[in-house]
Design a protein around this motif. Sequence first.
Motif, PDB file in Angstrom:
ATOM      1  N   TYR A  72       0.865  -1.183   0.000  1.00 28.04           N
ATOM      2  CA  TYR A  72       0.000   0.000   0.000  1.00 28.04           C
ATOM      3  C   TYR A  72       0.898   1.227   0.000  1.00 28.04           C
ATOM      4  CZ  TYR A  72      -3.884  -2.875   1.903  1.00 28.04           C
ATOM      5  OH  TYR A  72      -4.855  -3.819   2.106  1.00 28.04           O
ATOM      6  N   THR A  73       0.542   2.241  -0.744  1.00 25.69           N
ATOM      7  CA  THR A  73       1.264   3.511  -0.648  1.00 25.69           C
ATOM      8  C   THR A  73       0.571   4.372   0.399  1.00 25.69           C
ATOM      9  OG1 THR A  73      -0.050   4.788  -2.232  1.00 25.69           O
ATOM     10  CG2 THR A  73       1.663   3.353  -3.137  1.00 25.69           C
ATOM     11  N   ASP A  74       1.143   5.548   0.686  1.00 31.58           N
ATOM     12  CA  ASP A  74       0.417   6.508   1.510  1.00 31.58           C
ATOM     13  C   ASP A  74      -0.935   6.775   0.846  1.00 31.58           C
ATOM     14  OD1 ASP A  74       2.444   6.703   3.329  1.00 31.58           O
ATOM     15  OD2 ASP A  74       3.245   8.587   2.551  1.00 31.58           O
ATOM     16  N   ILE A  75      -1.869   7.223   1.646  1.00 31.54           N
ATOM     17  CA  ILE A  75      -3.241   7.350   1.167  1.00 31.54           C
ATOM     18  C   ILE A  75      -3.358   8.299  -0.026  1.00 31.54           C
ATOM     19  CG2 ILE A  75      -5.502   8.262   1.833  1.00 31.54           C
ATOM     20  CD1 ILE A  75      -4.760   7.055   4.679  1.00 31.54           C
ATOM     21  N   GLN A  76      -2.656   9.437   0.036  1.00 30.08           N
ATOM     22  CA  GLN A  76      -2.780  10.401  -1.066  1.00 30.08           C
ATOM     23  C   GLN A  76      -1.998   9.959  -2.300  1.00 30.08           C
ATOM     24  OE1 GLN A  76      -2.732  14.275   1.775  1.00 30.08           O
ATOM     25  NE2 GLN A  76      -2.971  14.697  -0.387  1.00 30.08           N
ATOM     26  N   GLY A  77      -1.042   9.062  -2.087  1.00 29.02           N
ATOM     27  CA  GLY A  77      -0.234   8.597  -3.203  1.00 29.02           C
ATOM     28  C   GLY A  77       1.233   8.566  -2.813  1.00 29.02           C
ATOM     29  N   VAL A  78       2.048   8.091  -3.751  1.00 28.35           N
ATOM     30  CA  VAL A  78       3.497   8.062  -3.534  1.00 28.35           C
ATOM     31  C   VAL A  78       3.993   9.509  -3.587  1.00 28.35           C
ATOM     32  CG1 VAL A  78       5.699   7.229  -4.443  1.00 28.35           C
ATOM     33  CG2 VAL A  78       3.648   5.803  -4.636  1.00 28.35           C
ATOM     34  N   ARG A  79       4.724   9.903  -2.552  1.00 27.19           N
ATOM     35  CA  ARG A  79       5.129  11.315  -2.422  1.00 27.19           C
ATOM     36  C   ARG A  79       5.923  11.788  -3.652  1.00 27.19           C
ATOM     37  NH1 ARG A  79       3.261  15.451   0.797  1.00 27.19           N
ATOM     38  NH2 ARG A  79       2.234  13.660   1.745  1.00 27.19           N
ATOM     39  N   CYS A  80       6.856  10.997  -4.162  1.00 25.33           N
ATOM     40  CA  CYS A  80       7.689  11.477  -5.285  1.00 25.33           C
ATOM     41  C   CYS A  80       6.841  11.669  -6.545  1.00 25.33           C
ATOM     42  CB  CYS A  80       8.890  10.566  -5.526  1.00 25.33           C
ATOM     43  SG  CYS A  80       8.514   8.967  -6.267  1.00 25.33           S
ATOM     44  N   ILE A  81       5.760  10.902  -6.660  1.00 27.08           N
ATOM     45  CA  ILE A  81       4.883  11.088  -7.830  1.00 27.08           C
ATOM     46  C   ILE A  81       3.991  12.316  -7.611  1.00 27.08           C
ATOM     47  CG2 ILE A  81       3.072  10.024  -9.254  1.00 27.08           C
ATOM     48  CD1 ILE A  81       4.302   7.288  -8.519  1.00 27.08           C
ATOM     49  N   MET A  82       3.527  12.504  -6.389  1.00 23.83           N
ATOM     50  CA  MET A  82       2.760  13.724  -6.096  1.00 23.83           C
ATOM     51  C   MET A  82       3.602  14.963  -6.445  1.00 23.83           C
ATOM     52  SD  MET A  82       1.216  12.367  -2.481  1.00 23.83           S
ATOM     53  CE  MET A  82       0.580  13.929  -1.849  1.00 23.83           C
ATOM     54  N   ARG A  83       4.914  14.866  -6.199  1.00 24.90           N
ATOM     55  CA  ARG A  83       5.791  16.008  -6.522  1.00 24.90           C
ATOM     56  C   ARG A  83       5.966  16.167  -8.035  1.00 24.90           C
ATOM     57  NH1 ARG A  83       9.648  14.933  -1.313  1.00 24.90           N
ATOM     58  NH2 ARG A  83       8.207  15.969   0.121  1.00 24.90           N
ATOM     59  N   GLU A  84       5.947  15.064  -8.755  1.00 22.39           N
ATOM     60  CA  GLU A  84       5.996  15.173 -10.222  1.00 22.39           C
ATOM     61  C   GLU A  84       4.734  15.882 -10.728  1.00 22.39           C
ATOM     62  OE1 GLU A  84       6.859  10.883 -11.026  1.00 22.39           O
ATOM     63  OE2 GLU A  84       8.501  11.671 -12.245  1.00 22.39           O
ATOM     64  N   VAL A  85       3.605  15.564 -10.118  1.00 18.78           N
ATOM     65  CA  VAL A  85       2.343  16.208 -10.513  1.00 18.78           C
ATOM     66  C   VAL A  85       2.371  17.694 -10.138  1.00 18.78           C
ATOM     67  CG1 VAL A  85      -0.152  16.270 -10.083  1.00 18.78           C
ATOM     68  CG2 VAL A  85       1.003  14.075 -10.422  1.00 18.78           C
ATOM     69  N   LYS A  86       2.882  17.977  -8.949  1.00 15.42           N
ATOM     70  CA  LYS A  86       3.008  19.369  -8.505  1.00 15.42           C
ATOM     71  C   LYS A  86       3.819  20.176  -9.530  1.00 15.42           C
ATOM     72  CE  LYS A  86       6.002  21.664  -5.077  1.00 15.42           C
ATOM     73  NZ  LYS A  86       5.342  22.804  -4.417  1.00 15.42           N
ATOM     74  N   SER A  87       4.984  19.656  -9.935  1.00 15.10           N
ATOM     75  CA  SER A  87       5.832  20.369 -10.900  1.00 15.10           C
ATOM     76  C   SER A  87       5.132  20.523 -12.242  1.00 15.10           C
ATOM     77  CB  SER A  87       7.139  19.610 -11.128  1.00 15.10           C
ATOM     78  OG  SER A  87       7.828  19.473  -9.930  1.00 15.10           O
ATOM     79  N   PHE A  88       4.413  19.493 -12.629  1.00 14.61           N
ATOM     80  CA  PHE A  88       3.675  19.535 -13.892  1.00 14.61           C
ATOM     81  C   PHE A  88       2.690  20.702 -13.903  1.00 14.61           C
ATOM     82  CE2 PHE A  88      -0.466  18.201 -15.730  1.00 14.61           C
ATOM     83  CZ  PHE A  88      -0.134  18.141 -17.079  1.00 14.61           C
ATOM     84  N   ILE A  89       1.913  20.826 -12.838  1.00 13.55           N
ATOM     85  CA  ILE A  89       0.912  21.906 -12.782  1.00 13.55           C
ATOM     86  C   ILE A  89       1.614  23.263 -12.690  1.00 13.55           C
ATOM     87  CG2 ILE A  89      -1.062  22.852 -11.513  1.00 13.55           C
ATOM     88  CD1 ILE A  89      -1.571  19.978 -10.450  1.00 13.55           C
ATOM     89  N   GLU A  90       2.664  23.325 -11.897  1.00 15.63           N
ATOM     90  CA  GLU A  90       3.369  24.608 -11.726  1.00 15.63           C
ATOM     91  C   GLU A  90       3.931  25.101 -13.058  1.00 15.63           C
ATOM     92  OE1 GLU A  90       6.106  23.791  -8.485  1.00 15.63           O
ATOM     93  OE2 GLU A  90       4.611  24.475  -7.009  1.00 15.63           O
ATOM     94  N   LYS A  91       4.503  24.178 -13.820  1.00 15.56           N
ATOM     95  CA  LYS A  91       5.097  24.548 -15.114  1.00 15.56           C
ATOM     96  C   LYS A  91       4.002  24.904 -16.112  1.00 15.56           C
ATOM     97  CE  LYS A  91       7.981  21.796 -17.670  1.00 15.56           C
ATOM     98  NZ  LYS A  91       8.917  20.648 -17.701  1.00 15.56           N
ATOM     99  N   ARG A  92       2.936  24.127 -16.108  1.00 11.83           N
ATOM    100  CA  ARG A  92       1.863  24.360 -17.077  1.00 11.83           C
ATOM    101  C   ARG A  92       1.183  25.692 -16.831  1.00 11.83           C
ATOM    102  NH1 ARG A  92      -3.248  20.722 -16.172  1.00 11.83           N
ATOM    103  NH2 ARG A  92      -3.493  22.367 -14.627  1.00 11.83           N
ATOM    104  N   ASP A  93       0.975  26.031 -15.542  1.00  9.28           N
ATOM    105  CA  ASP A  93       0.097  27.149 -15.206  1.00  9.28           C
ATOM    106  C   ASP A  93       0.810  28.362 -14.611  1.00  9.28           C
ATOM    107  OD1 ASP A  93      -1.908  25.499 -16.050  1.00  9.28           O
ATOM    108  OD2 ASP A  93      -2.575  24.925 -14.046  1.00  9.28           O
ATOM    109  N   GLY A  94       2.111  28.254 -14.332  1.00  6.96           N
ATOM    110  CA  GLY A  94       2.806  29.362 -13.687  1.00  6.96           C
ATOM    111  C   GLY A  94       2.266  29.670 -12.303  1.00  6.96           C
TER     112      GLY A  94
END
Lengths: 494, 494
Positions: free
Chosen positions: B121-143
């Motif tokens: 099982y991963t953490d409930i919200q998800g794997v932290r390093c993947i959550m950070r990949e998603v964070k960077s994705f949104i930050e880059k896409r949207d400024g």
Amino acid sequence: MLSRISIKYFSRTYKASLNKDTIPSSIIRSEYAVRGAIAEKALKMQRQMEDEVKFPFEKIIQLNIGNPQNLGQKPISFNREVLASCLTNDIEGSRMIFSSDAVDRAEYYLSHFKHRAIGAYTDIQGVRCIMREVKSFIEKRDGVNVDENNIFLTNGATEGITFMLNLLIKDENDGIMIPIPQYPMYSALITKFEGTQVPYYLDESKGWGMSFEELERSYAEATDKGINVRSMVVINPGNPTGQVLAQEDLNRVIQFAHDKQIFLLADEVYQRNIYVDKEFCSVRKAIKELGSPYDNDVELASFHSLSKGLHGECGLRGGFLELHNIDSVVNLAIYKFKAVASCGNIIGQIGVGLMANPPTKDTVSKEVFDLYQTQEQHIHDGLKYRANLITEKLNSIQGITCNEIEGAMYAFPQIKLPQSYCDLAHQEGLSPDLKYCLEILDKTGIMIVPGSGFGQEEGTYHFRITNLVDSKSEMIKALDRIGEFTSDLMSLYK
Amino acid sequence: MLSRISIKYFSRTYKASLNKDTIPSSIIRSEYAVRGAIAEKALKMQRQMEDEVKFPFEKIIQLNIGNPQNLGQKPISFNREVLASCLTNDIEGSRMIFSSDAVDRAEYYLSHFKHRAIGAYTDIQGVRCIMREVKSFIEKRDGVNVDENNIFLTNGATEGITFMLNLLIKDENDGIMIPIPQYPMYSALITKFEGTQVPYYLDESKGWGMSFEELERSYAEATDKGINVRSMVVINPGNPTGQVLAQEDLNRVIQFAHDKQIFLLADEVYQRNIYVDKEFCSVRKAIKELGSPYDNDVELASFHSLSKGLHGECGLRGGFLELHNIDSVVNLAIYKFKAVASCGNIIGQIGVGLMANPPTKDTVSKEVFDLYQTQEQHIHDGLKYRANLITEKLNSIQGITCNEIEGAMYAFPQIKLPQSYCDLAHQEGLSPDLKYCLEILDKTGIMIVPGSGFGQEEGTYHFRITNLVDSKSEMIKALDRIGEFTSDLMSLYK
């Protein structure tokens, strides 16, 4: 929990529309102990450790949750070779590194997809050839005939249980009988769907056995309050209690359900986790062998999972639900739920196929079969060894008594906490068992879950601990540290 | 549907406890057109074909559902190599058959798991390093700046949407504004949670554009009826309508939401599926660029998925939910939902990481990067070609008019069915567009979905068709057969 969240300031005139007053109150009320206060505290500590904050232990040991691979259990090679082969675009490449039996099995699955596309949505109930593997599995296990259309492949057992409880609860007058102690997913879901828990207590003094007087008492008490008892949950082997039910016990449950005309939910995810000289009997099999009228009447949903047993593939999220003796509207309703939720993830589905239809002497080479057997045996032996170790070690700690772990992955020992410690806990607004578990985490890094989350007789305190640490020495060390902490506590508060 | 289920006879004195009178009525009412009557009929035909029953066509072509790999779209090699490497117990073996860049990426993910155990099982919200990949994705896409704690990794976008609607609906007085036509998952979920649909109509004559007078009308009409409008759904690019919203449109939606203090739900799963000279703008970005007070106030949940875009990995079940400007209770509530449902499946989670953080010129070898780009470009070109082809071909059929497919994976053409045909349909108890789609399936094996499942202006008829058949000649043939069938129908009933 709130520590995870950065504080949000809305501009002065604006009020968030979605707030504690506007979300459904059932969500505010619902609690899920296994992933509650202890998990939150540990997560915070983990972050601090990453930031090099010092603690009096090297690492956090998660004995709170049935998550075998997180504690070192290895996945079964054959299964992983099949799954990896299914995912690659180059299955001939797979033959260079995997056993040809595994690649052939992957080919078998791929041949059932248009364009061999396992990346496509499957049919809503699941991939037909895997549903048939599950059908054969149940037929062989129980000596019954299974209608494959009554099988749904799900993301773990949880999804199927959620569907059933959603269907069984219309409002707060609908009651679901659950064992106490119980797996807190049940209480969380009953709260979420705004139904009523109807507790029946397992008898700790009889190895967490089921008492039929207690079933009658529980049912009568609920009915007297105007509750419409709709269903009864059986968890076998027990979670968190670890007991394995005998077929005669199941017979009486079935007769009880028939007598009251209620729906049975059979949580059988630990069916391969048995460490004593008892054989698992499914509710489905017991119904069949009881014969008429039960076999034609008693409504049943059974659940199984890829997460437990000897594969322990929690992260893949695979499971199944099988329905028996149901009105056709039930199948249709589950179909609608699943249609909106979308198909089970394909890797979990194939994992379930591999669990239901494992390699045998006749289907794979001797080498592959031997490795498979050796790996499963190693896992089973380790679970059994640690089950015994836990009972023995815990019973040697002053103040703790622990029933034998017959099956599943847990012990649920009782701890007699000193009155002054309990008083202190209450002053701090904590249940005494929660305080105990929080302090153990603080002092030793060991995560165990307080009994209050599972339910326990008023005035008794328990905790749940798993037998999953793969390393023998680490398991012994963890139990010793719990022992030392408890002894110190007992001296301090005696 | 009932044909799937063997008929069940209970013994004479016994009545199934779970039946049409005892299950929640919302489940009886809920319908899900995309996987409804057409899908059922096709499944039955498929079984008959397997039993060698003859039909006037070779095979069934599923143009009813956004399921790219089922129609021949190939998965991206790099992604599959990473996923397969993560699953195998022998990652060094993987190096013999996969690119070392892919194996390195797998190593990166594995290094974030205790014991490299992706089967945990991963953490409930998800794997932290993947959550950070998603964070960077949104930050880059949207400024923008994203709080990673507001990201949840889910089994597809559906799971996140389900959580949000569950949270936003307390009872039938709570209304959710949805576009008409809409993706029927929304109506199905609103019915399931016993809320009220508040429809706002898209303007077919303006390329399915959004009208702000219509938003005000819709809101006012609902409010007049005593409905508490809680939220508005924006699907961009549109499903089933295929339109791409301009940033100014989004600005007005945001101002509208702020004015009414309602929660925005942004379904942006088709953000990479754009075939015209327009750029995707997320609601998150539009909010940021509108600035104060919107950027501090407007509550938003955005959804993305691994199933659409250029990867089309529907079967893996991966997606994410990002929250913005929320009261902390919302995060906590989603956390509780996810805790009970259990973590997103790990292969879906890693798939989302690969989508959010694709290989670039700087991170992988030229060869690997070129192949990745070529594969994505091929998929995009095919989708674009077929989008144009569909519009052109459909508009050449007498009685059919079709807006340009700007984005997503669908056209939603209007068909002017003759009055006598409509009368006949009504006599048969069918909506005319359903009759049309059933007959097309019968005669040609082509599955398309009637507009009535998505919602359409009273007295108009539509269907939804996907642009996903990978084979050019097969797509042309399918459109020609729809054309022939429609011409014959028009002559017969004129």
